[in-house]
Design a protein around this motif. Structure first.
Motif, short mmCIF file in Angstrom:
data_model
loop_
_atom_site.label_atom_id
_atom_site.label_comp_id
_atom_site.label_asym_id
_atom_site.label_seq_id
_atom_site.Cartn_x
_atom_site.Cartn_y
_atom_site.Cartn_z
N VAL A 128 -24.56 -40.00 38.09
CA VAL A 128 -25.91 -39.50 37.76
C VAL A 128 -25.77 -38.19 36.99
O VAL A 128 -24.81 -37.44 37.18
CB VAL A 128 -26.79 -39.28 39.02
N TYR B 9 -28.69 -44.37 44.41
CA TYR B 9 -29.01 -45.53 43.55
C TYR B 9 -30.46 -45.54 43.08
O TYR B 9 -30.81 -46.27 42.18
CB TYR B 9 -28.62 -46.84 44.25
N THR B 10 -31.31 -44.69 43.68
CA THR B 10 -32.69 -44.58 43.15
C THR B 10 -32.74 -43.68 41.91
O THR B 10 -33.75 -43.59 41.24
CB THR B 10 -33.66 -43.98 44.21
N LEU B 11 -31.62 -42.96 41.63
CA LEU B 11 -31.58 -42.03 40.50
C LEU B 11 -31.05 -42.69 39.21
O LEU B 11 -30.70 -41.98 38.26
CB LEU B 11 -30.70 -40.80 40.85
N SER B 12 -30.97 -44.03 39.21
CA SER B 12 -30.52 -44.81 38.04
C SER B 12 -29.20 -44.31 37.46
O SER B 12 -29.14 -43.80 36.34
CB SER B 12 -31.60 -44.76 36.93
N ILE C 96 -25.68 -44.21 35.58
CA ILE C 96 -25.10 -44.91 34.41
C ILE C 96 -23.58 -44.82 34.55
O ILE C 96 -23.03 -43.72 34.73
CB ILE C 96 -25.56 -44.25 33.09
N ALA D 111 -30.87 -35.33 36.77
CA ALA D 111 -31.34 -36.22 37.85
C ALA D 111 -30.94 -35.67 39.22
O ALA D 111 -31.73 -35.67 40.16
CB ALA D 111 -30.76 -37.62 37.64
#
Length: 540
Positions: A465, A456-459, A461, A469
């Motif tokens: 991911v 979830y730190t890798l944003s 979508i 990323a």
């Protein structure tokens, strides 16, 4: 001078079109008989180096030769492989095996004594007759029905003696007999005892006699469970140092460490090491039937190269001999200058120095020969062997590959080999990529919460991911791109070029597997497929 009928026939055979062989062993047998044997026979190769090959040498099963000092566990090792006693077997701390025992497959248990064994044309031992009664009384064949022996035969040897015992003559040339076997077997296993690591003079002599067969040699450091890890490290180092002095090659001989019998381990600290080593040795032995044709082909090439060099040596000596007077003094002079003759042949014929026979041994053998009876150089015979090496062998090489492809996977089965095949005690079961193989829960799920935090730190979508990323995160493992690329291929289960939280967790799990020293699977095993993807795995 008239040409003999046999030489006419031989030349006629040479001019024929390339022959078609039914299989590799038949091809090798016919090539030997028609092209190599005439050269060997003309230049008395069999008096100097090795007896003529027989049909049984080309047809017999792969053989494993066990060599070691007494009480290193040779007979116990055979019993461990077969999981069955064999006729004539004796085990004890003193030198119990005082004979060469060929352990072979047979419909019923029984023992064939040496004198009967060397007259059997179906067995590859007829030429052992040359070692005389002192040896034949110490040679026998133990036959029995056993699944391991359906694929290989095993030769047990007398324990090599040390100290005062080695000075008592055996009555036959022990090193020469071992050399005879070494030439014909597929694997030579040297056994050492981990807590009695002295290499006696006789053992050193034996290892040197096997010098030209390092490619077949494997070393087993047996009874390694009887000493602590620290002692084992020292013993292993001492063994490698001793072997380095005797086996004069730049490559290190492969040493397998373990306890090759079916008893509880005395010091179980190194269980995993012993299991891995035993598995490696078993894989090596199991490959022998599959590689048998290639080994026979390789041995025939080695023999042909030596026979060629031998022909040049003998014809050179013949050429230098005077026709009438001073034969004895010239013979002595030629033997003394044999090294120069070697050098001259090497330069004139462009032959590698490694193809020449041992100088001192050749000088010793030449002492008892009548040089005037040697044959002059016959180019036709050498051309036949050149043709065999240049053309026929290449065709047989292609046949070896075809035979391997059409045969069912040939492998030694039965005995101790079965214990390592399957089930929870199979090698590597439940380790690395196999971890969690028989669990209901997805094994990656245990560490998934910590992987989710990174995910979830890798944003992500739409819950996924991107490759870029994920790459940035995966590179932190410092694994090479080739490995990370394979991990990506396994983890991207739905092949959409993105990773969801389960696939990302799987990628991290596979990175952990690799960092712990295990191999990655070629395909993703069923137990590692993420729960939400089961039943929807995309094939390449």
């Amino acid at each position: 001078s008239k040409t003999s009928p046999s030489l006419k026939m031989f030349r006629k055979n040479l001019k024929k079109d390339p022959e078609l062989f039914q299989n590799v062993s038949e091809g090798l047998r016919r090539l030997y008989r028609t092209k190599l044997f005439p050269l060997e026979d003309t230049y008395r190769f069999h008096d100097f180096h090795s007896p003529a090959l027989e049909d049984a040498d080309f047809d017999n099963k792969p053989m494993v030769l066990l060599v070691g000092q007494y009480s290193t566990g040779k007979t116990t090792f055979i019993r461990h492989l077969m999981e069955q006693d064999f006729p004539g077997m004796r085990i004890g701390p003193e030198p119990t095996t005082d004979s060469f025992i060929a352990v072979m497959h047979g419909e019923q248990d029984g023992v064939i004594p040496g004198n009967a064994l060397v007259v059997d044309p179906k067995k590859p031992f007829r030429k052992l007759n040359a070692f005389g009664n002192a040896f034949l009384n110490r040679f026998m064949c133990a036959q029995m029905p056993n699944p391991v022996l359906e694929s290989i035969s095993i030769i047990d040897t007398p324990g090599i003696l040390s100290g005062e015992k080695q000075r008592i003559s055996r009555g036959y040339d022990f090193a020469a007999v071992l050399e005879w076997f070494a030439e014909r077997v597929d694997r030579i296993i040297l056994l050492f005892d981990a807590h009695k690591l002295d290499i006696s003079d006789e053992f050193s002599e034996v290892i040197r006699a096997l010098k030209n067969h390092e490619d077949k040699m494997r070393v087993v450091l047996n009874k390694a469970d009887q000493i602590s890890t620290q002692q084992l490290m020292r013993v292993y180092g001492a063994l490698m140092w001793s072997l380095g002095k005797i086996i004069n090659t730049p490559e290190v001989v492969r040493v397998y460490i373990g306890s090759f019998w079916a008893q509880p381990l005395l010091v179980p600290d190194n269980r995993k090491l012993f299991e891995a080593e035993e598995q490696d040795l078993f894989v090596d032995i199991q490959s022998l039937p599959r590689n048998a044709a290639l080994r026979k082909l390789n041995d025939l090439i080695k023999r042909a190269r030596l026979a060629k060099v031998h022909a040049y040596i003998i014809s050179s000596l013949k050429k230098e001999m005077p026709s009438v007077f001073g034969k004895d003094s010239k013979k002595k002079e030629l033997i003394a200058n044999l090294g120069e003759i070697y050098h001259k042949i090497e330069k004139e014929q462009q032959i590698s120095p490694g193809d020449f026979p041992n100088l001192a041994k050749m000088q010793e053998l030449l002492n008892g020969q009548d040089f005037s009876k040697f044959a002059a150089l016959k180019p036709k015979l050498l051309e036949a062997v050149e043709d065999m090496l240049a053309n026929d062998i290449a065709r047989l090489m292609a046949m070896v590959r075809q035979e391997e492809a059409t045969m069912p996977s040939q492998c030694v089965k039965g005995g101790a080999f079965e214990g390592t095949m399957s089930g929870p005690f199979g090698h590597g079961y439940g380790e690395g990529a196999s971890e969690g193989i028989d669990e209901l829960e997805w094994v990656v799920g245990r560490d998934k919460p910590s992987y989710d935090e990174i995910f979830y730190t890798l944003s992500p979508i739409n819950g996924k991911v991107s490759g870029a990323a994920a790459k940035k995160e995966m590179l932190k493992s410092k694994l090479p791109n080739t490995v990370l690329g394979k991990i990506w291929k396994l983890a991207d289960v739905d092949k959409d070029g993105l990773l969801d939280d389960e696939e990302f967790a799987l990628a991290n799990h596979l990175i952990k597997v690799k960092l712990e020293g295990h191999e990655l699977p070629p395909e993703l095993p069923n137990h590692l497929v993420p729960p939400s993807k089961r039943g929807t795995v995309v094939q390449d």
